[in-house]
Enzyme design. Structure first.
Site, PDB file in Angstrom:
ATOM      1  N   CYS A  14     -23.108  20.067 -18.743  1.00  0.00           N
ATOM      2  CA  CYS A  14     -24.207  20.854 -19.278  1.00  0.00           C
ATOM      3  C   CYS A  14     -25.247  20.951 -18.128  1.00  0.00           C
ATOM      4  O   CYS A  14     -25.344  19.973 -17.258  1.00  0.00           O
ATOM      5  CB  CYS A  14     -24.809  20.716 -20.539  1.00  0.00           C
ATOM      6  SG  CYS A  14     -25.557  18.998 -20.810  1.00  0.00           S
ATOM      7  N   HIS A  75     -31.585  12.164 -22.603  1.00  0.00           N
ATOM      8  CA  HIS A  75     -31.536  12.076 -23.881  1.00  0.00           C
ATOM      9  C   HIS A  75     -33.115  11.866 -24.306  1.00  0.00           C
ATOM     10  O   HIS A  75     -33.615  12.197 -25.374  1.00  0.00           O
ATOM     11  CB  HIS A  75     -31.046  10.993 -24.665  1.00  0.00           C
ATOM     12  CG  HIS A  75     -29.351  10.944 -24.415  1.00  0.00           C
ATOM     13  ND1 HIS A  75     -28.714  10.167 -23.490  1.00  0.00           N
ATOM     14  CD2 HIS A  75     -28.673  11.889 -25.004  1.00  0.00           C
ATOM     15  CE1 HIS A  75     -27.467  10.623 -23.666  1.00  0.00           C
ATOM     16  NE2 HIS A  75     -27.308  11.655 -24.564  1.00  0.00           N
ATOM     17  N   CYS A  97     -33.655  16.044 -20.528  1.00  0.00           N
ATOM     18  CA  CYS A  97     -33.216  17.658 -20.596  1.00  0.00           C
ATOM     19  C   CYS A  97     -34.380  18.489 -20.932  1.00  0.00           C
ATOM     20  O   CYS A  97     -35.228  18.137 -22.002  1.00  0.00           O
ATOM     21  CB  CYS A  97     -32.058  17.815 -21.443  1.00  0.00           C
ATOM     22  SG  CYS A  97     -31.736  19.616 -21.736  1.00  0.00           S
ATOM     23  N   HIS A 125     -29.308   6.986 -32.374  1.00  0.00           N
ATOM     24  CA  HIS A 125     -29.127   7.898 -31.132  1.00  0.00           C
ATOM     25  C   HIS A 125     -30.207   8.022 -30.362  1.00  0.00           C
ATOM     26  O   HIS A 125     -31.489   8.250 -30.683  1.00  0.00           O
ATOM     27  CB  HIS A 125     -28.480   9.353 -31.538  1.00  0.00           C
ATOM     28  CG  HIS A 125     -27.854   9.960 -30.291  1.00  0.00           C
ATOM     29  ND1 HIS A 125     -28.740  10.774 -29.262  1.00  0.00           N
ATOM     30  CD2 HIS A 125     -26.744  10.251 -29.840  1.00  0.00           C
ATOM     31  CE1 HIS A 125     -28.179  11.232 -28.354  1.00  0.00           C
ATOM     32  NE2 HIS A 125     -26.876  10.780 -28.843  1.00  0.00           N
ATOM     33  N   GLU A 127     -31.447  10.144 -28.472  1.00  0.00           N
ATOM     34  CA  GLU A 127     -32.396  11.463 -28.679  1.00  0.00           C
ATOM     35  C   GLU A 127     -33.291  11.174 -29.877  1.00  0.00           C
ATOM     36  O   GLU A 127     -34.291  11.881 -29.771  1.00  0.00           O
ATOM     37  CB  GLU A 127     -31.522  12.779 -28.612  1.00  0.00           C
ATOM     38  CG  GLU A 127     -32.107  14.002 -28.727  1.00  0.00           C
ATOM     39  CD  GLU A 127     -31.097  15.318 -28.892  1.00  0.00           C
ATOM     40  OE1 GLU A 127     -30.176  15.098 -28.185  1.00  0.00           O
ATOM     41  OE2 GLU A 127     -31.458  15.968 -29.443  1.00  0.00           O
ATOM     42  N   ASN A 229     -21.585  14.955 -28.508  1.00  0.00           N
ATOM     43  CA  ASN A 229     -20.978  16.356 -28.425  1.00  0.00           C
ATOM     44  C   ASN A 229     -19.685  16.314 -28.152  1.00  0.00           C
ATOM     45  O   ASN A 229     -19.044  17.240 -28.656  1.00  0.00           O
ATOM     46  CB  ASN A 229     -21.889  16.941 -27.320  1.00  0.00           C
ATOM     47  CG  ASN A 229     -21.473  16.652 -25.981  1.00  0.00           C
ATOM     48  OD1 ASN A 229     -20.246  17.190 -25.311  1.00  0.00           O
ATOM     49  ND2 ASN A 229     -22.051  15.850 -25.288  1.00  0.00           N
ATOM     50  N   SER A 271     -20.672  15.643 -21.133  1.00  0.00           N
ATOM     51  CA  SER A 271     -21.044  14.554 -20.198  1.00  0.00           C
ATOM     52  C   SER A 271     -19.469  13.947 -19.507  1.00  0.00           C
ATOM     53  O   SER A 271     -19.729  12.957 -18.635  1.00  0.00           O
ATOM     54  CB  SER A 271     -21.776  13.395 -21.008  1.00  0.00           C
ATOM     55  OG  SER A 271     -20.985  13.099 -22.179  1.00  0.00           O
TER      56      SER A 271
HETATM   57  S1  SF4 Z   1     -26.050  18.761 -24.512  1.00  0.00           S
HETATM   58 FE1  SF4 Z   1     -28.372  17.701 -24.310  1.00  0.00          FE
HETATM   59  S2  SF4 Z   1     -28.525  17.482 -22.167  1.00  0.00           S
HETATM   60 FE2  SF4 Z   1     -27.018  18.986 -22.355  1.00  0.00          FE
HETATM   61  S3  SF4 Z   1     -28.205  20.982 -22.290  1.00  0.00           S
HETATM   62 FE3  SF4 Z   1     -27.723  20.473 -24.539  1.00  0.00          FE
HETATM   63  S4  SF4 Z   1     -29.649  19.289 -24.922  1.00  0.00           S
HETATM   64 FE4  SF4 Z   1     -29.737  19.199 -22.729  1.00  0.00          FE
END
Ligand code: SF4
Length: 296
Positions: A14, A75, A97, A125, A127, A229, A271
């Protein structure tokens, strides 16, 4: 039997991950060296191993950085970590991010309004730790619908009627679960500010995987078990009716999983590097699977 592979239209890195990896590349080029990264730059062991081999040092505490450059991962971090790092006198690069940064700002704004924050996400986590560490008040971290029901049951009726609340979400959860929990909260609390959303990259990848699962018997998600994710993508594919696995290393793929299968869907977490997807496609090709172009 014709054997085909569909590739998810939206997959892999991403924008937040690309930005974080660019920050590491910049630091390696510009210095000062060594380059330290607080925690994994992204949750992928291949990326971490590759950078480690190039001299990047991954640390758990800011104080482990002795000179050089210290980078915060995508994160994000708590305010306390930011302050501790600023006191070290090293070059600091914040690769959080921007979407996570926005989440920090929302938490701060809700706390400033005196709202109790309910945060959907996984305790521990990075984040979540970063968001919780942005506000002085307590944050209720809710991991599941069951935990949400228990939390609501613990609140006095008066507080449900008149208490000020806000809900937010970790960016990488299942979008449907977040929507459902948001709805439960909205119907239970009178004075709730709602801003709980997964990020666009998470949503797009989950939507793409749902489509894959509708047309393929077996879905392979390339990604690490530590990647939230990626795990959600695997769950999304299963929920949509396909058999699904999470695969961190295509070299270790067990071809017996393809027995009797004629259609495979492939996607990857935010990732996971595209090289791993290409490696997997090579393995599938050797087993007679032909990639069909995406016509959506
Ligand atoms: S998955 Fe995390 S790092 Fe990627 S765009 Fe979404 S918030 Fe940002």
């Amino acid at each position: 039997m014709r054997k085909i592979v569909h590739l998810a239209a939206k997959r892999g890195f991403c924008s937040g991950v690309v930005r974080a990896l660019d920050a590491v590349e910049r630091a390696l080029k510009e210095g000062p060296l060594p380059v330290y990264v607080l925690h994994e730059i992204v949750h992928n062991e291949h990326v971490v191993a590759h950078l480690t081999a190039r001299g990047v040092r991954f640390v758990n505490e800011p104080e482990e950085a002795e000179g050089g450059t210290l980078i915060f991962s995508a994160h994000g971090v708590s305010r306390a970590i930011e302050e501790r790092a600023a006191a070290l006198g090293v070059r600091l690069i914040d690769a959080t991010c921007p979407i996570v940064k926005a989440l920090h700002r929302k938490a701060e704004a809700f706390a400033a309004e005196g709202r109790k924050i309910i945060l959907f996400g996984k305790k521990g986590h990075r984040e979540i730790e970063g968001v919780v560490g942005r506000v002085d008040s307590d944050v209720a971290v809710i991991e599941s619908k069951e935990a949400l029901a228990a939390y609501l049951a613990s609140l006095p009726e008066e507080e449900k009627r008149n208490g000020l609340f806000a809900c937010l979400s970790q960016t990488t959860l299942n979008a449907d679960d977040v929507a459902e929990m948001r709805g439960i909260l909205a119907s239970s609390l009178n004075r709730l500010a709602v801003d709980a959303e997964v990020c666009f990259a998470t949503r797009d990848r989950q939507n793409a995987v749902r489509l894959l699962a509708e047309q393929c018997e077996f879905v392979i998600i390339v990604g690490s078990p530590g990647s939230s994710n990626s795990r959600r993508l695997c769950e999304t594919a299963s929920a949509a009716g396909a058999r699904a696995i999470l695969l961190s290393d295509p070299e270790k793929f067990d071809p017996s999983l393809l027995d009797g299968v004629s259609s495979v869907g492939v996607s990857s977490g935010a990732s996971a590097p595209e090289e791993l997807v290409r490696e997997l496609l090579g393995v599938l090709k050797r087993h007679g699977f032909e990639e069909v172009p995406d016509e959506r």
